[in-house]
Motif scaffolding. Structure first.
Motif, PDB file in Angstrom:
ATOM      1  N   GLY A  12       0.790  -1.230   0.000  1.00 55.27           N
ATOM      2  CA  GLY A  12       0.000   0.000   0.000  1.00 55.27           C
ATOM      3  C   GLY A  12       0.816   1.270   0.000  1.00 55.27           C
ATOM      4  N   ARG A  13       2.118   1.175  -0.287  1.00 50.76           N
ATOM      5  CA  ARG A  13       2.968   2.368  -0.287  1.00 50.76           C
ATOM      6  C   ARG A  13       2.663   3.238  -1.509  1.00 50.76           C
TER       7      ARG A  13
ATOM      8  N   LEU B  44      -1.686  -2.668  -9.391  1.00 51.21           N
ATOM      9  CA  LEU B  44      -2.401  -3.908  -9.130  1.00 51.21           C
ATOM     10  C   LEU B  44      -2.329  -4.829 -10.345  1.00 51.21           C
ATOM     11  N   TRP B  45      -2.921  -5.996 -10.196  1.00 53.96           N
ATOM     12  CA  TRP B  45      -2.912  -7.005 -11.242  1.00 53.96           C
ATOM     13  C   TRP B  45      -4.344  -7.327 -11.658  1.00 53.96           C
ATOM     14  N   GLY B  46      -4.479  -7.834 -12.871  1.00 58.61           N
ATOM     15  CA  GLY B  46      -5.776  -8.288 -13.346  1.00 58.61           C
ATOM     16  C   GLY B  46      -5.642  -9.619 -14.060  1.00 58.61           C
ATOM     17  N   ALA B  47      -6.635 -10.489 -13.876  1.00 56.00           N
ATOM     18  CA  ALA B  47      -6.604 -11.800 -14.524  1.00 56.00           C
ATOM     19  C   ALA B  47      -8.024 -12.273 -14.774  1.00 56.00           C
ATOM     20  N   SER B  48      -8.204 -13.014 -15.856  1.00 54.56           N
ATOM     21  CA  SER B  48      -9.514 -13.569 -16.181  1.00 54.56           C
ATOM     22  C   SER B  48      -9.421 -15.084 -16.249  1.00 54.56           C
ATOM     23  N   SER B  49     -10.564 -15.737 -16.111  1.00 52.60           N
ATOM     24  CA  SER B  49     -10.623 -17.194 -16.187  1.00 52.60           C
ATOM     25  C   SER B  49     -11.987 -17.605 -16.705  1.00 52.60           C
ATOM     26  N   GLY B  50     -12.090 -18.872 -17.091  1.00 51.59           N
ATOM     27  CA  GLY B  50     -13.367 -19.399 -17.544  1.00 51.59           C
ATOM     28  C   GLY B  50     -13.706 -19.008 -18.966  1.00 51.59           C
ATOM     29  N   GLY B  51     -14.937 -19.303 -19.370  1.00 53.76           N
ATOM     30  CA  GLY B  51     -15.380 -18.994 -20.722  1.00 53.76           C
ATOM     31  C   GLY B  51     -14.513 -19.696 -21.749  1.00 53.76           C
ATOM     32  N   GLY B  52     -14.043 -18.931 -22.728  1.00 54.31           N
ATOM     33  CA  GLY B  52     -13.150 -19.484 -23.748  1.00 54.31           C
ATOM     34  C   GLY B  52     -11.709 -19.130 -23.489  1.00 54.31           C
ATOM     35  N   ASN B  53     -11.308 -19.129 -22.215  1.00 55.47           N
ATOM     36  CA  ASN B  53      -9.963 -18.716 -21.827  1.00 55.47           C
ATOM     37  C   ASN B  53      -8.888 -19.517 -22.549  1.00 55.47           C
ATOM     38  N   ARG B  54      -7.718 -18.878 -22.718  1.00 51.83           N
ATOM     39  CA  ARG B  54      -6.607 -19.530 -23.416  1.00 51.83           C
ATOM     40  C   ARG B  54      -5.945 -20.618 -22.579  1.00 51.83           C
ATOM     41  N   GLU B  55      -6.248 -20.643 -21.272  1.00 49.50           N
ATOM     42  CA  GLU B  55      -5.725 -21.700 -20.410  1.00 49.50           C
ATOM     43  C   GLU B  55      -6.711 -22.864 -20.407  1.00 49.50           C
ATOM     44  N   ASP B  56      -6.234 -24.041 -20.782  1.00 57.45           N
ATOM     45  CA  ASP B  56      -7.109 -25.205 -20.882  1.00 57.45           C
ATOM     46  C   ASP B  56      -7.864 -25.488 -19.594  1.00 57.45           C
ATOM     47  N   TYR B  57      -7.165 -25.355 -18.461  1.00 55.33           N
ATOM     48  CA  TYR B  57      -7.768 -25.828 -17.220  1.00 55.33           C
ATOM     49  C   TYR B  57      -8.887 -24.924 -16.704  1.00 55.33           C
ATOM     50  N   THR B  58      -9.086 -23.726 -17.295  1.00 53.97           N
ATOM     51  CA  THR B  58     -10.199 -22.877 -16.853  1.00 53.97           C
ATOM     52  C   THR B  58     -11.328 -22.825 -17.876  1.00 53.97           C
TER      53      THR B  58
ATOM     54  N   VAL C 118     -13.374 -12.243 -13.764  1.00 49.92           N
ATOM     55  CA  VAL C 118     -12.221 -11.345 -13.742  1.00 49.92           C
ATOM     56  C   VAL C 118     -11.911 -11.000 -12.292  1.00 49.92           C
ATOM     57  N   GLU C 119     -10.624 -11.014 -11.939  1.00 48.63           N
ATOM     58  CA  GLU C 119     -10.186 -10.612 -10.608  1.00 48.63           C
ATOM     59  C   GLU C 119      -9.155  -9.504 -10.734  1.00 48.63           C
ATOM     60  N   LEU C 120      -9.302  -8.460  -9.904  1.00 48.53           N
ATOM     61  CA  LEU C 120      -8.406  -7.313  -9.906  1.00 48.53           C
ATOM     62  C   LEU C 120      -7.910  -7.078  -8.487  1.00 48.53           C
ATOM     63  N   GLY C 121      -6.597  -6.924  -8.302  1.00 50.36           N
ATOM     64  CA  GLY C 121      -6.088  -6.676  -6.956  1.00 50.36           C
ATOM     65  C   GLY C 121      -4.624  -7.026  -6.824  1.00 50.36           C
ATOM     66  N   TYR C 122      -4.199  -7.248  -5.573  1.00 59.05           N
ATOM     67  CA  TYR C 122      -2.818  -7.629  -5.308  1.00 59.05           C
ATOM     68  C   TYR C 122      -2.557  -9.049  -5.794  1.00 59.05           C
ATOM     69  N   ASP C 123      -1.337  -9.280  -6.229  1.00 67.17           N
ATOM     70  CA  ASP C 123      -0.889 -10.630  -6.542  1.00 67.17           C
ATOM     71  C   ASP C 123      -0.143 -11.150  -5.319  1.00 67.17           C
TER      72      ASP C 123
ATOM     73  N   ARG D 287       1.580 -13.754  -4.760  1.00 67.22           N
ATOM     74  CA  ARG D 287       2.899 -14.338  -4.982  1.00 67.22           C
ATOM     75  C   ARG D 287       3.974 -13.263  -5.087  1.00 67.22           C
ATOM     76  N   PHE D 288       3.618 -12.080  -5.604  1.00 66.84           N
ATOM     77  CA  PHE D 288       4.633 -11.068  -5.846  1.00 66.84           C
ATOM     78  C   PHE D 288       4.557  -9.897  -4.868  1.00 66.84           C
ATOM     79  N   ASP D 289       3.382  -9.321  -4.674  1.00 61.71           N
ATOM     80  CA  ASP D 289       3.296  -8.115  -3.861  1.00 61.71           C
ATOM     81  C   ASP D 289       3.581  -8.383  -2.386  1.00 61.71           C
ATOM     82  N   TYR D 290       3.263  -9.570  -1.898  1.00 63.02           N
ATOM     83  CA  TYR D 290       3.454  -9.869  -0.484  1.00 63.02           C
ATOM     84  C   TYR D 290       4.795 -10.537  -0.178  1.00 63.02           C
ATOM     85  N   ILE D 291       5.353 -11.270  -1.148  1.00 60.38           N
ATOM     86  CA  ILE D 291       6.595 -11.991  -0.860  1.00 60.38           C
ATOM     87  C   ILE D 291       7.691 -11.730  -1.885  1.00 60.38           C
ATOM     88  N   GLY D 292       7.387 -11.017  -2.971  1.00 59.66           N
ATOM     89  CA  GLY D 292       8.422 -10.669  -3.936  1.00 59.66           C
ATOM     90  C   GLY D 292       8.772 -11.754  -4.930  1.00 59.66           C
ATOM     91  N   GLY D 293       7.934 -12.783  -5.056  1.00 59.27           N
ATOM     92  CA  GLY D 293       8.214 -13.868  -5.992  1.00 59.27           C
ATOM     93  C   GLY D 293       8.521 -15.155  -5.254  1.00 59.27           C
TER      94      GLY D 293
END
Length: 652
Positions: A424-425, A431-445, A452-457, A459-465
């Protein structure tokens, strides 16, 4: 340890109560100034602050033949419309980390790995995301090489699809496999139902690739599958021993059919080691290093182990060291183990971080994402991200600790980063955005509700990767690499850590010539008292000889770990050198030797607990709240008796 006698200085009724809170005064007793064996240099920004891009997940490699040459790699956040939300970049320094130049930038690539090779070579690998002819995403891990120390890069070679978090190791020994390059990564394998979206149904394996021509091609590759319901959740670091044996460590999920809750404290994975003595043609049976309760609660997700080898000619040559995050204590901490026999057996896990748990459960501070290296003097360095200075347990800063005795103990940790990463500095949040479902390019969704989800990631924002970097250069200087957002956006930072001294048996020249007789002795304790006005705890220590042989002077006890659940514990002593300050000399308490079955005279020992916080005392663990220590005992080396010569027939 024999039960201590509870002094009248602390009310015994407190320990009989089921739950009693007691607040002690914050008086801090003066302590002697002790020489610091670790000095930290200036924090230097590696990435370009004017790029407007955020950087995460870094690794670092040093050139043992050129102390000024460093190689770094990082993930770059790609928030525009692209095939992947990540790019990757490589940076090179030719002046020991004072200045950096970006020499390679790869679009749509994540999980970067880099390593300095032999004869001026440098290597880089990343998992690149592409779209196939059916407009579906697929990943391909590509390997890049440089023949001029990373200044310029040749076209990549393809390794494999469906890899995760690769690491690179190079054989820098003088053996017949010198220059061999090894890559290891978790390898996803589809099952017979073509289902690899679910941990429960898919198979994750240990994947490896071997190059004998300096990375031009990889003629040997394969996968090693886990047993039963286990699952190679991710790969860890790798290294090469002085005899050319390739070593890799990884966490093996105990049961992919049974997922534990995020706040679990029981082990959910088992840390294992794989070794190949013939450049990947065969692998020895996996060796268990330790159970692991991977960190997954709150804002902290961390599980990758890292490994390092002692290449020095000192007393711990070829000793292997492994660090990993573990939340078995209820918060994430840095665990450590070493092997004296090239990975066949391992020491009991020890804790490296030296901060104190907060009184409220599940509030940390968390210590996570460790990196490890060994310098030319045999000194072991561990770097990690710590939330001890952030009361929210969301931000983090970097800390470093060193061991001068082959991993038996660690010096007090020091702060490395001069600023922290904070959630929050700034006025504008990236922030990050990601979509899933429908005709998504990822097979597993595909086929799921379009979302659609918008917000902190997390994996990266809290721990740096997933990784930070630590390497030791040719002069023995450690260099750390990490990311934080002190400049308003996450950037890559580095700093040098210099350790004063060399690795020595038993951690001190005064003890190096003595024998470790810990298995022949015990500590008896009496007259334990705590002074609430000074925060000092005193106790009478006796050394008892439980063996059948005499222990000859000098007789010394060395504290290898000292902790308190109430604050920062230290041994009160006049010694100004840290190593000496942890040694109790019992020679004056014995008359030249401690006979079998006998006990020394008492030595009054004083501990100070600084930054004391409120105490909640429970009768079942009260003996571990004030002071908890581990120690080794040393005595004069025993002379080996010469074997009696057999009497010849006919001789008198």
């Amino acid at each position: 340890m024999p039960e201590a006698h509870l002094s009248d200085s602390v009310d015994k009724s407190v320990f009989a109560a089921a739950l009693v809170a007691s607040t002690f005064s914050m008086f801090v007793a003066p302590q002697p100034t002790r020489s610091a064996p670790i000095s930290v240099g200036q924090n230097v920004m590696v990435s370009n602050p004017g790029s407007g891009k955020a950087y995460y997940e870094v690794l670092l490699s040093a050139d043992p033949s050129n102390a000024t040459h460093l190689l770094a790699c990082t993930t770059v956040a790609n928030r525009d419309l692209a095939d992947s939300p990540y790019d990757s970049a490589v940076y090179v320094s030719s002046d020991s980390g004072a200045h950096w130049t970006q020499t390679l930038y790869v679009r749509d690539a994540g999980d970067p790995a880099c390593a300095v090779g032999v004869e001026g070579r440098a290597y880089f690998a990343a998992i690149e995301t592409k779209l196939n002819s059916h407009n579906k995403r697929f990943s391909m891990t590509r390997f890049y090489r440089s023949t001029d120390a990373g200044e310029h890069w040749l076209p990549p070679v393809d390794l494999s699809r469906s890899l995760d978090r690769e690491f690179i190791a190079v054989d820098k020994t003088s053996g017949k496999q010198r220059g061999f390059v090894y890559v290891n990564a978790a390898k996803y394998v589809r099952n017979l139902n073509d289902d690899w979206a679910s941990i429960t149904n898919s198979i994750n394996t240990f994947g490896f690739f071997v190059s004998s021509d300096g990375g031009k091609s990889f003629e040997r590759s394969g996968v090693l599958a886990p047993n039963d319901y286990q699952y190679v959740f991710a790969d860890g670091g790798s290294t090469v021993l002085s005899n050319g044996t390739y070593i890799a460590v990884f966490p093996d999920l105990n049961n992919r059919k049974k997922q534990l809750p995020p706040d679990h404290t029981e082990p959910d994975t088992t840390l294992k080691l794989l070794a190949s003595e013939d450049a990947g043609e065969t692998f020895n049976k996996a060796v268990i290093i330790s159970p692991q309760a991977s960190c997954s609660q709150g804002s902290t997700f961390s599980m990758l182990p890292q490994v390092a080898t002692d290449y020095s000619g000192g007393p711990f040559k070829d000793r292997l060291y492994v660090v990993w995050p573990d939340q078995g204590s209820g918060r994430c901490e840095i665990k450590f183990s070493y092997s004296k026999d090239k990975g066949k057996t391992w020491s009991s896990p020890a804790t490296v971080n030296d901060d104190v748990a907060r009184p409220s459960p599940k509030t940390g501070p968390d210590d996570f994402m460790p990196a490890i290296a060994v310098n030319k003097n045999g000194v072991v360095g561990v770097l990690w991200q710590s939330r001890q200075s952030d009361s929210t347990n969301l931000g983090y800063s970097l800390r470093f600790a060193a061991s001068f005795d082959g991993g038996e103990s660690f010096e007090p940790s020091v702060a490395v980063s001069t600023a922290s990463a904070a959630i929050g500095r700034g006025k504008m949040l990236e922030l990050w955005g990601a979509s899933s479902g429908g005709g998504n390019r990822e097979d597993y969704t595909r086929g799921q509700p379009l979302a659609v989800e918008l917000g902190y990631d997390g994996r990266f924002d809290y721990i740096g990767g997933d990784t930070i970097g630590l390497a030791a250069d040719g002069d023995g200087v450690f260099h750390g690499l990490w990311t934080d957002n002190r400049a308003g956006i996450f950037a890559v930072w580095t700093a040098p850590m210099r350790t004063i001294g060399i690795a020595v048996n038993h951690g001190s020249p005064d003890l190096a010539s003595l024998s470790d007789v810990t298995e022949k002795a015990t500590i008896d304790v009496a007259n334990v008292r705590f002074n609430k006005s000074t925060s000092d705890l005193t106790a009478d220590f006796y050394l008892a000889n439980t063996s059948k042989v005499s222990l000859e002077a000098p007789l010394k006890l060395r504290i290898t770990s000292l902790r308190s659940k109430l604050g920062a514990a230290s041994l009160v002593t006049s010694a100004t050198d840290y190593a000496q300050s942890q040694i109790l000399d019992f020679t004056p308490q014995i008359a030249g030797a401690l006979a079998a079955g006998k006990r020394s005279q008492a030595q009054c020992v004083t501990f100070h607990i600084a930054n004391l916080h409120s105490v909640v005392m429970y009768p079942w663990n009260s003996l571990t709240q004030f002071i908890s220590l581990q120690a080794r005992v040393y005595a004069k080396a025993q002379q080996k008796r010469a074997k009696a010569q057999p009497t010849k027939r006919g001789s008198p």
